[in-house]
Design an enzyme around this catalytic site. Structure first.
Site, short mmCIF file in Angstrom:
data_model
loop_
_atom_site.label_atom_id
_atom_site.label_comp_id
_atom_site.label_asym_id
_atom_site.label_seq_id
_atom_site.Cartn_x
_atom_site.Cartn_y
_atom_site.Cartn_z
N GLN A 114 0.83 -1.21 0.00
CA GLN A 114 0.00 0.00 0.00
C GLN A 114 0.86 1.26 0.00
OE1 GLN A 114 -3.63 -0.74 0.50
NE2 GLN A 114 -3.83 1.23 -0.50
N LYS A 117 1.89 1.80 -3.50
CA LYS A 117 0.70 2.10 -4.32
C LYS A 117 0.23 3.54 -4.10
CE LYS A 117 -2.57 -0.96 -3.78
NZ LYS A 117 -3.77 -1.71 -3.35
N LYS A 129 -2.70 -0.67 6.73
CA LYS A 129 -3.68 -1.73 6.47
C LYS A 129 -4.12 -2.30 7.81
CE LYS A 129 -5.53 -3.81 2.88
NZ LYS A 129 -5.75 -3.27 1.52
N GLY A 168 -12.39 0.11 2.92
CA GLY A 168 -12.76 -1.29 2.79
C GLY A 168 -11.68 -2.13 2.12
N ASP A 169 -11.86 -3.41 2.21
CA ASP A 169 -11.05 -4.41 1.49
C ASP A 169 -11.90 -5.69 1.54
OD1 ASP A 169 -8.09 -4.78 0.40
OD2 ASP A 169 -8.50 -6.58 1.54
N THR A 213 -11.84 0.77 -8.21
CA THR A 213 -10.72 -0.17 -8.35
C THR A 213 -10.86 -0.95 -9.67
OG1 THR A 213 -10.76 -0.37 -5.96
CG2 THR A 213 -9.35 -1.91 -7.15
N ASN A 244 -16.24 -6.60 -4.90
CA ASN A 244 -16.19 -5.21 -5.37
C ASN A 244 -15.28 -5.04 -6.59
OD1 ASN A 244 -14.40 -2.50 -5.03
ND2 ASN A 244 -16.58 -2.11 -4.75
N SER A 381 -10.44 7.08 -2.97
CA SER A 381 -10.54 7.31 -1.53
C SER A 381 -9.91 8.66 -1.16
CB SER A 381 -9.82 6.21 -0.75
OG SER A 381 -10.63 5.07 -0.60
P1 NDP Z 1 -14.72 -8.49 -1.68
O1 NDP Z 1 -14.84 -8.99 -0.31
O2 NDP Z 1 -15.72 -7.55 -2.21
O3 NDP Z 1 -14.63 -9.72 -2.70
C1 NDP Z 1 -13.66 -10.70 -2.59
C2 NDP Z 1 -13.92 -11.77 -3.62
O4 NDP Z 1 -12.83 -12.68 -3.64
C3 NDP Z 1 -15.15 -12.60 -3.31
O5 NDP Z 1 -15.68 -13.08 -4.51
C4 NDP Z 1 -14.56 -13.71 -2.46
O6 NDP Z 1 -15.36 -14.87 -2.43
C5 NDP Z 1 -13.26 -13.95 -3.17
N1 NDP Z 1 -12.27 -14.48 -2.23
C6 NDP Z 1 -11.91 -13.96 -1.04
N2 NDP Z 1 -10.99 -14.70 -0.44
C7 NDP Z 1 -10.76 -15.72 -1.28
C8 NDP Z 1 -9.91 -16.83 -1.21
N3 NDP Z 1 -9.11 -17.05 -0.16
N4 NDP Z 1 -9.92 -17.69 -2.28
C9 NDP Z 1 -10.76 -17.47 -3.34
N5 NDP Z 1 -11.59 -16.43 -3.44
C10 NDP Z 1 -11.58 -15.57 -2.44
O7 NDP Z 1 -13.24 -7.88 -1.79
P2 NDP Z 1 -12.65 -6.86 -2.86
O8 NDP Z 1 -13.24 -7.12 -4.19
O9 NDP Z 1 -12.70 -5.51 -2.28
O10 NDP Z 1 -11.12 -7.31 -2.87
C11 NDP Z 1 -10.59 -8.27 -3.78
C12 NDP Z 1 -9.09 -8.08 -3.89
O11 NDP Z 1 -8.82 -6.76 -4.39
C13 NDP Z 1 -8.30 -8.20 -2.59
O12 NDP Z 1 -7.02 -8.71 -2.87
C14 NDP Z 1 -8.16 -6.74 -2.15
O13 NDP Z 1 -7.06 -6.57 -1.28
C15 NDP Z 1 -7.93 -6.09 -3.48
N6 NDP Z 1 -8.21 -4.64 -3.56
C16 NDP Z 1 -9.40 -4.12 -3.16
C17 NDP Z 1 -9.64 -2.76 -3.31
C18 NDP Z 1 -10.95 -2.15 -2.98
O14 NDP Z 1 -11.09 -0.94 -3.22
N7 NDP Z 1 -11.91 -2.86 -2.45
C19 NDP Z 1 -8.60 -1.85 -3.83
C20 NDP Z 1 -7.41 -2.53 -4.29
C21 NDP Z 1 -7.24 -3.86 -4.13
P3 NDP Z 1 -16.35 -15.16 -1.18
O15 NDP Z 1 -17.57 -14.36 -1.48
O16 NDP Z 1 -16.54 -16.63 -1.25
O17 NDP Z 1 -15.65 -14.71 0.05
O1 2IT Z 2 -5.87 -2.40 -1.35
C1 2IT Z 2 -6.37 -1.27 -1.45
O2 2IT Z 2 -5.82 -0.37 -2.10
C2 2IT Z 2 -7.66 -1.01 -0.80
N1 2IT Z 2 -8.23 -1.91 -0.20
C3 2IT Z 2 -8.27 0.37 -0.84
C4 2IT Z 2 -7.74 1.21 0.28
C5 2IT Z 2 -8.39 2.55 0.44
O3 2IT Z 2 -7.95 3.25 1.39
O4 2IT Z 2 -9.28 2.94 -0.32
#
Ligand code: NDP
Ligand code: 2IT
Length: 449
Positions: A114, A117, A129, A168-169, A213, A244, A381
């Site tokens: 992060q 990034k 984080k 969120g994450d 994202t 997301n 954000s």
């Molecule tokens: P969500 O919780 O919205 O979605 C996560 C998705 O990934 C779900 O479909 C979930 O399935 C699946 N998942 C989670 N853990 C696992 C696992 N161990 N094996 C397989 N599938 C898995 O999270 P986000 O979409 O926000 O985040 C997804 C990724 O993107 C993460 O790596 C996060 O750190 C990264 N990210 C997120 C950002 C954001 O703004 N939200 C920004 C930048 C990066 P299930 O429903 O079964 O749990």
């Molecule tokens: O991994 C990431 O960049 C995030 N989960 C978003 C972090 C944020 O502060 O919006």
């Protein structure tokens, strides 16, 4: 071996000795630092100032107990953490993850990524984080609310709009941010809206944060493809995840005319030969909080497969891992390459293991690394914080335009430094170098802290 490679190796050896169990963190640091050797050679001041040693030591890590009651009135105990990694260029900024796999190892790796990034975004935000080993799956709304209130009751003393700004994450979306904000406000008696981002649109959230994202990933990937004269229109795309990031990556890929044929969750994946119908995915995941398996029950052109890793054996031109870390193993990378993949864009954080990244790069796959390609979320954000400070809100189009410009700049800077210090196509090195230089120079300017 060069003096600076020795320096990197000695910092890595010390890191492993002092934190033997933090394997994910070591791997992440190793991959990043090895790409910095040419920069360190040109600038001996970074070694003299012990910048790498400082980079791997969080400014602060807090760990706390989170007691909450379930719907049966039984007491449950979880662990909470916040890793405040680096505040050289702004308040700590980064998401909260609620997932049973959360540990200090995972959070240190995420906070380290992060930091780079957030520097790449060009906005004034440091790296952090946090999260908990709490599992939101199958919990009622009220259980999630009580958990969030208890989590914030401790976290509140460590955060603030000028100190640390979580978002969120995995497992933390709009619902959780709302509950967390409510409890923060109640304890502090202050409407510090810029203390959390990803808020609801009626209480200080930014338009386009939800989409940021996933959309940002596609803006970045398109820049990378354009540089090679490769048109995304009509291409087959494989996406993992259905949360997301995945949802809005699919939306923008479809808007660009690509055909997205998969999405997944932690149980398995769906393959739809006609292309994913995003309305069904949104209904299952956002409205009903259900399982992706239900997609195949609702659409006859789709098949459901149990298990996640099989998604990488689906033939595609572009792969967008958007679920979680380590989801593309070397074996999966080999399958993708054997099936002719041209490009990989990381929506999740570190979804490809190091051996997979090396394999992609050796085989001429254009590779968009997470810390650059998924920076759109944290960038919007930071734009949410700006709007909160101004007490104004910008239109969707304004925010989306700024997001697009930010992603274009991240691509340009990463490509420029890749060319200057490494191979022009090595965006991994380019992104690491760009982020590192900004943070390291700010650290030096601020003295020995
Ligand atoms: P969500 O919780 O919205 O979605 C996560 C998705 O990934 C779900 O479909 C979930 O399935 C699946 N998942 C989670 N853990 C696992 C696992 N161990 N094996 C397989 N599938 C898995 O999270 P986000 O979409 O926000 O985040 C997804 C990724 O993107 C993460 O790596 C996060 O750190 C990264 N990210 C997120 C950002 C954001 O703004 N939200 C920004 C930048 C990066 P299930 O429903 O079964 O749990
Ligand atoms: O991994 C990431 O960049 C995030 N989960 C978003 C972090 C944020 O502060 O919006």
């Amino acid at each position: 071996m060069s003096e600076m490679q020795d320096y990197v190796d000695s910092v890595l050896a010390r890191l492993e000795k002092e934190n033997p169990e933090e394997k994910q963190f070591h791997n992440t640091v190793k991959k990043a630092f090895n790409t910095l050797v040419p920069v360190l050679e040109k600038n001996p001041k970074y070694k003299a100032e012990k910048i790498l040693e400082r980079f791997v030591e969080p400014e602060r890590v807090v760990m706390f107990r989170v007691p909450w009651t379930d719907d049966n009135g039984e007491l449950q105990i979880n662990r909470g953490w916040r890793v405040q990694m680096n505040s050289a260029i702004g308040p700590y900024k980064g998401g909260l993850r609620f997932h049973p796999s959360v540990s200090v190892d995972i959070l240190k790796f995420l906070a380290f990524e992060q930091t780079f990034k957030n520097a790449l975004s060009g906005l004034p935000i440091g790296g952090g984080k946090g999260g908990s080993d709490f599992d939101p799956h199958g919990k009622s709304d009220k259980e999630v609310m009580r958990f969030c209130q208890s989590f914030m009751t401790e976290l509140v003393r460590h955060i603030g709009p000028h100190t640390d700004v979580p978002a969120g994450d995995i497992g933390v979306g709009g619902r959780e941010i709302g509950y967390l904000f409510g409890q923060y406000k109640r304890i502090r008696d202050a409407y510090d809206d810029a203390v959390l981002t990803g808020k609801g649109l009626n209480f200080g959230g930014s338009l386009a944060r939800t989409e940021a994202t996933g959309y940002g990933l596609l803006y970045f990937v398109k820049d990378m493809l354009d540089a090679h004269g490769y048109d995304i229109k009509g291409k087959t795309v494989v996406v993992s995840g259905s949360g997301n990031v995945a949802t809005y990556a699919i939306e923008k890929a479809q808007e660009y005319g690509a055909k997205v044929v998969t999405c997944s969750d932690s149980n398995g994946y769906v393959y739809d030969t006609e292309g994913i119908d995003l309305d069904i995915v949104k209904d299952i995941k956002q409205v009903k909080r259900g399982r992706i398996k239900e997609y195949a029950e609702r659409k006859s052109s789709a098949e459901y497969h149990e298990g996640c890793s099989g998604v990488w054996s689906v033939k595609c031109d572009i792969a967008l891992p958007c679920a979680t870390q380590g989801e593309i193993s070397l074996e999966s990378a080999k399958k993708l390459v054997a099936n002719g993949v041209k490009a990989v864009g990381e929506g999740a954080n570190m979804p490809s293991v190091i051996e997979a990244i090396d394999y992609f790069q050796k085989n001429g796959v254009w590779f968009a690394p997470a810390k650059a390609a998924n920076a759109g979320g944290v960038s919007v954000s930071a734009l949410e914080m700006s709007q909160n400070s101004e007490r104004l809100s910008w239109t969707f189009e304004e925010v989306d335009k700024k997001l697009h410009d930010i992603m274009d700049n991240i691509y340009k800077n990463a490509a420029m430094n890749a060319k200057k210090y490494s191979d022009p196509d090595d965006l991994v090195a380019g992104a690491n170098i760009t982020g590192f230089l900004k943070v390291a120079d700010a650290m030096i300017a601020q003295g020995w802290v």
